[in-house]
Scaffold this motif. Structure first.
Motif, PDB file in Angstrom:
ATOM      1  N   GLY A 184       0.802  -1.214   0.000  1.00  0.00           N
ATOM      2  CA  GLY A 184       0.000   0.000   0.000  1.00  0.00           C
ATOM      3  C   GLY A 184       0.836   1.264   0.000  1.00  0.00           C
ATOM      4  N   ASP A 185       2.143   1.132  -0.234  1.00  0.00           N
ATOM      5  CA  ASP A 185       3.012   2.311  -0.253  1.00  0.00           C
ATOM      6  C   ASP A 185       2.760   3.174  -1.485  1.00  0.00           C
ATOM      7  OD1 ASP A 185       4.103   1.301   2.059  1.00  0.00           O
ATOM      8  OD2 ASP A 185       5.878   0.458   1.086  1.00  0.00           O
ATOM      9  N   ILE A 186       2.375   2.548  -2.588  1.00  0.00           N
ATOM     10  CA  ILE A 186       2.078   3.274  -3.819  1.00  0.00           C
ATOM     11  C   ILE A 186       0.806   2.696  -4.432  1.00  0.00           C
ATOM     12  CG2 ILE A 186       4.417   4.004  -4.417  1.00  0.00           C
ATOM     13  CD1 ILE A 186       4.712   1.561  -6.134  1.00  0.00           C
ATOM     14  N   ALA A 187       0.110   3.513  -5.195  1.00  0.00           N
ATOM     15  CA  ALA A 187      -1.104   3.065  -5.875  1.00  0.00           C
ATOM     16  C   ALA A 187      -0.767   2.742  -7.326  1.00  0.00           C
ATOM     17  CB  ALA A 187      -2.175   4.149  -5.807  1.00  0.00           C
ATOM     18  N   GLU A 188      -1.272   1.624  -7.806  1.00  0.00           N
ATOM     19  CA  GLU A 188      -1.026   1.216  -9.186  1.00  0.00           C
ATOM     20  C   GLU A 188      -1.817   2.113 -10.134  1.00  0.00           C
ATOM     21  OE1 GLU A 188       1.071  -0.314 -11.460  1.00  0.00           O
ATOM     22  OE2 GLU A 188       0.845  -2.176 -10.320  1.00  0.00           O
ATOM     23  N   PRO A 189      -1.152   2.853 -11.032  1.00  0.00           N
ATOM     24  CA  PRO A 189      -1.881   3.716 -11.962  1.00  0.00           C
ATOM     25  C   PRO A 189      -2.622   2.898 -13.016  1.00  0.00           C
ATOM     26  CG  PRO A 189       0.449   3.717 -12.499  1.00  0.00           C
ATOM     27  CD  PRO A 189       0.312   2.931 -11.224  1.00  0.00           C
ATOM     28  N   ASP A 190      -3.708   3.453 -13.535  1.00  0.00           N
ATOM     29  CA  ASP A 190      -4.493   2.786 -14.565  1.00  0.00           C
ATOM     30  C   ASP A 190      -3.755   2.836 -15.894  1.00  0.00           C
ATOM     31  OD1 ASP A 190      -6.684   1.522 -15.730  1.00  0.00           O
ATOM     32  OD2 ASP A 190      -7.590   3.430 -16.307  1.00  0.00           O
ATOM     33  N   PHE A 191      -3.631   1.695 -16.558  1.00  0.00           N
ATOM     34  CA  PHE A 191      -2.974   1.645 -17.862  1.00  0.00           C
ATOM     35  C   PHE A 191      -4.007   1.975 -18.929  1.00  0.00           C
ATOM     36  CE2 PHE A 191      -1.296  -0.807 -21.582  1.00  0.00           C
ATOM     37  CZ  PHE A 191      -0.128  -0.070 -21.750  1.00  0.00           C
ATOM     38  N   PRO A 192      -3.783   3.022 -19.730  1.00  0.00           N
ATOM     39  CA  PRO A 192      -4.790   3.430 -20.714  1.00  0.00           C
ATOM     40  C   PRO A 192      -4.720   2.604 -21.993  1.00  0.00           C
ATOM     41  CG  PRO A 192      -2.908   4.902 -20.832  1.00  0.00           C
ATOM     42  CD  PRO A 192      -2.620   3.924 -19.719  1.00  0.00           C
ATOM     43  N   GLY A 193      -5.815   2.585 -22.700  1.00  0.00           N
ATOM     44  CA  GLY A 193      -5.844   1.994 -24.026  1.00  0.00           C
ATOM     45  C   GLY A 193      -6.205   0.528 -24.072  1.00  0.00           C
ATOM     46  N   LEU A 194      -5.612  -0.266 -23.199  1.00  0.00           N
ATOM     47  CA  LEU A 194      -5.819  -1.704 -23.190  1.00  0.00           C
ATOM     48  C   LEU A 194      -6.009  -2.215 -21.772  1.00  0.00           C
ATOM     49  CD1 LEU A 194      -2.934  -2.865 -25.592  1.00  0.00           C
ATOM     50  CD2 LEU A 194      -5.319  -2.469 -26.211  1.00  0.00           C
ATOM     51  N   ASP A 195      -6.778  -3.279 -21.631  1.00  0.00           N
ATOM     52  CA  ASP A 195      -6.839  -4.050 -20.390  1.00  0.00           C
ATOM     53  C   ASP A 195      -5.806  -5.161 -20.539  1.00  0.00           C
ATOM     54  OD1 ASP A 195      -7.436  -5.464 -18.115  1.00  0.00           O
ATOM     55  OD2 ASP A 195      -9.590  -5.618 -18.518  1.00  0.00           O
ATOM     56  N   VAL A 196      -4.781  -5.173 -19.680  1.00  0.00           N
ATOM     57  CA  VAL A 196      -3.667  -6.113 -19.816  1.00  0.00           C
ATOM     58  C   VAL A 196      -3.568  -6.956 -18.554  1.00  0.00           C
ATOM     59  CG1 VAL A 196      -1.215  -6.379 -20.335  1.00  0.00           C
ATOM     60  CG2 VAL A 196      -2.460  -4.406 -21.225  1.00  0.00           C
ATOM     61  N   ARG A 197      -3.487  -8.272 -18.715  1.00  0.00           N
ATOM     62  CA  ARG A 197      -3.449  -9.220 -17.604  1.00  0.00           C
ATOM     63  C   ARG A 197      -2.226 -10.124 -17.711  1.00  0.00           C
ATOM     64  NH1 ARG A 197      -7.890  -8.295 -13.932  1.00  0.00           N
ATOM     65  NH2 ARG A 197      -9.105  -6.723 -15.062  1.00  0.00           N
ATOM     66  N   LYS A 198      -1.607 -10.393 -16.560  1.00  0.00           N
ATOM     67  CA  LYS A 198      -0.392 -11.209 -16.513  1.00  0.00           C
ATOM     68  C   LYS A 198      -0.721 -12.617 -16.021  1.00  0.00           C
ATOM     69  CE  LYS A 198       4.128 -11.502 -14.229  1.00  0.00           C
ATOM     70  NZ  LYS A 198       5.034 -10.902 -13.213  1.00  0.00           N
ATOM     71  N   VAL A 199      -0.333 -13.616 -16.804  1.00  0.00           N
ATOM     72  CA  VAL A 199      -0.548 -15.006 -16.423  1.00  0.00           C
ATOM     73  C   VAL A 199       0.565 -15.434 -15.467  1.00  0.00           C
ATOM     74  CG1 VAL A 199      -0.720 -17.389 -17.259  1.00  0.00           C
ATOM     75  CG2 VAL A 199      -1.689 -15.501 -18.614  1.00  0.00           C
ATOM     76  N   GLN A 219       6.715 -15.660 -20.653  1.00  0.00           N
ATOM     77  CA  GLN A 219       5.683 -14.894 -19.967  1.00  0.00           C
ATOM     78  C   GLN A 219       4.500 -14.721 -20.911  1.00  0.00           C
ATOM     79  OE1 GLN A 219       5.350 -13.727 -16.656  1.00  0.00           O
ATOM     80  NE2 GLN A 219       3.276 -13.624 -17.521  1.00  0.00           N
ATOM     81  N   LEU A 220       3.325 -15.142 -20.463  1.00  0.00           N
ATOM     82  CA  LEU A 220       2.101 -14.931 -21.215  1.00  0.00           C
ATOM     83  C   LEU A 220       1.371 -13.718 -20.647  1.00  0.00           C
ATOM     84  CD1 LEU A 220       0.585 -18.507 -21.704  1.00  0.00           C
ATOM     85  CD2 LEU A 220       2.253 -17.293 -23.120  1.00  0.00           C
ATOM     86  N   THR A 221       0.900 -12.870 -21.530  1.00  0.00           N
ATOM     87  CA  THR A 221       0.130 -11.683 -21.156  1.00  0.00           C
ATOM     88  C   THR A 221      -1.119 -11.638 -22.017  1.00  0.00           C
ATOM     89  OG1 THR A 221       2.196 -10.506 -20.662  1.00  0.00           O
ATOM     90  CG2 THR A 221       0.202  -9.192 -20.887  1.00  0.00           C
ATOM     91  N   LEU A 222      -2.270 -11.415 -21.393  1.00  0.00           N
ATOM     92  CA  LEU A 222      -3.518 -11.292 -22.121  1.00  0.00           C
ATOM     93  C   LEU A 222      -3.878  -9.815 -22.234  1.00  0.00           C
ATOM     94  CD1 LEU A 222      -3.732 -14.031 -20.198  1.00  0.00           C
ATOM     95  CD2 LEU A 222      -5.931 -14.205 -21.342  1.00  0.00           C
TER      96      LEU A 222
END
Length: 367
Positions: A184-199, A219-222
């Protein structure tokens, strides 16, 4: 989205945009005339939205200028020409608060292929330069081969999970960043343009075979499109949007979205594969993306789905990026990837050369 004006405008703060079509928005600028020494036609554009800053840093995400350079080039070709490959060189770090100005030079206009050269500038300095090639659909395929798709080779890691069940791809895919977010030290910023998920590839990459051979690390990324491909200034029903989508009207925008995805956390795979948790410098030098298929394989809206779960947004296709690093040395390292369609078609291949240093060099040897 494209508007027109005569000169660049760098006044005011650039707005943050979430949908990909808004993120790629361009304003057409006045263009210089040709001369005997430079007879090629030139067209100019300016970006309208702020690029993403990975890790809330002061540098722009390189995938933004890469994809938007291609999008600017696509505004200068005839209907039916779709991006099939692009090689770009990253020259200066991208600034967050200064618009990109794209100068697109017509290199060749052929019947089946055409080529554009693009220089991206900020504050008058070239920060990125590329050659982008387009081709028409030839209407036939007499041969085709590819390796087994990622969906088949990594079935056990993907089975039983929806794309949304995988963790969002972090802003910086490094342990030190992820740990700070979890505390909780930093907030994850929203990535614009695409919804990206890490397998989660832990079980695959933890084997001794992979540890002894970093080139086998995977590394697979959706990823899926955010928002509609349609310019928000033009209201369309879903039926009209579907009809226009089927004609290929948005295919160059989709190609740019795939190119944008190819650079997300790409280089950060390299230290993970090599077993390094820290480094002194990392930066893209060149990036090439080659599309092997166009048409339906490229498109990012799934019209076979009746509706999304919320009943309002467009049904999205989820694509897979399969990334690895084949080689490293001389303070450089390579990232490669395959981009797979949901149906298992090898849509595109990326090749990225990067600077990678584990310790700081002397001042006289710095890049």
């Amino acid at each position: 989205m494209t508007s027109q004006d005569d000169r660049p405008d760098d006044s005011g703060e650039l707005p943050f945009r979430t949908s990909f079509v808004d993120l790629m928005g361009l304003k057409r600028l006045g263009s210089p005339g040709s001369t005997p020494d430079a007879p090629e036609k030139v067209e100019r554009f300016q970006s309208l939205a702020a690029p993403y800053p990975p890790g809330m840093g002061e540098r722009a995400f390189g995938g933004h200028v890469y994809a938007q350079s291609a999008y600017a080039a696509s505004k200068t070709v005839d209907k039916g020409f779709v991006i099939h490959d692009m090689t770009g060189s990253f020259i200066l770090p991208g600034l967050l608060d200064v618009p990109y100005v794209y100068t697109v030079r017509h290199i060749r206009d052929g019947g089946m292929y055409c080529t554009r050269a693009v220089d991206a500038r900020q504050e008058g300095k070239i920060c990125f330069s590329c050659l982008c090639s387009f081709k028409r659909d030839e209407g036939q395929q007499t041969f085709h081969h590819q390796l087994a798709p990622a969906q088949e080779r990594f079935r056990s890691l993907l089975a039983g999970k929806r794309p949304e069940d995988h963790m969002p791809s972090p802003s910086v895919d490094a342990d030190w960043w992820i740990e700070q977010v979890q505390r909780g030290d930093i907030a994850e910023p929203d990535f614009p343009g695409l919804d990206v998920r890490k397998v989660d590839m832990t079980s695959y990459n933890a084997t001794e075979e992979v540890k002894q051979s970093p080139e086998k690390y995977r590394q697979l990324t959706l990823y899926a499109l955010k928002g509609s491909p349609q310019d928000p200034d033009v209201a369309l029903s879903k039926q009209d949007l579907k009809a226009r989508d089927s004609t290929g009207e948005f295919d160059n925008l989709y190609a740019c979205a795939h190119m944008y995805a190819s650079d997300k956390n790409s280089l950060l795979l390299i230290p993970r594969a090599l077993g390094h948790k820290t480094w002194s410098a990392m930066a893209s030098l060149t990036l090439t993306v080659v599309f092997h298929h166009h048409g339906e394989a490229l498109r990012m809206i799934d019209w076979d789905v009746v509706k999304e779960e919320d009943g309002t947004s467009l049904p999205r296709k989820w694509f897979i990026q399969e990334g690895w690093t084949p080689t490293s040395g001389e303070n450089r390292a390579v990232h490669e990837s395959y981009l797979w369609s949901p149906e298992g078609v090898l849509l595109a291949t990326s090749y990225q050369d990067s600077m990678f240093r584990l310790k700081e060099l002397g001042r006289e040897k710095k890049l």
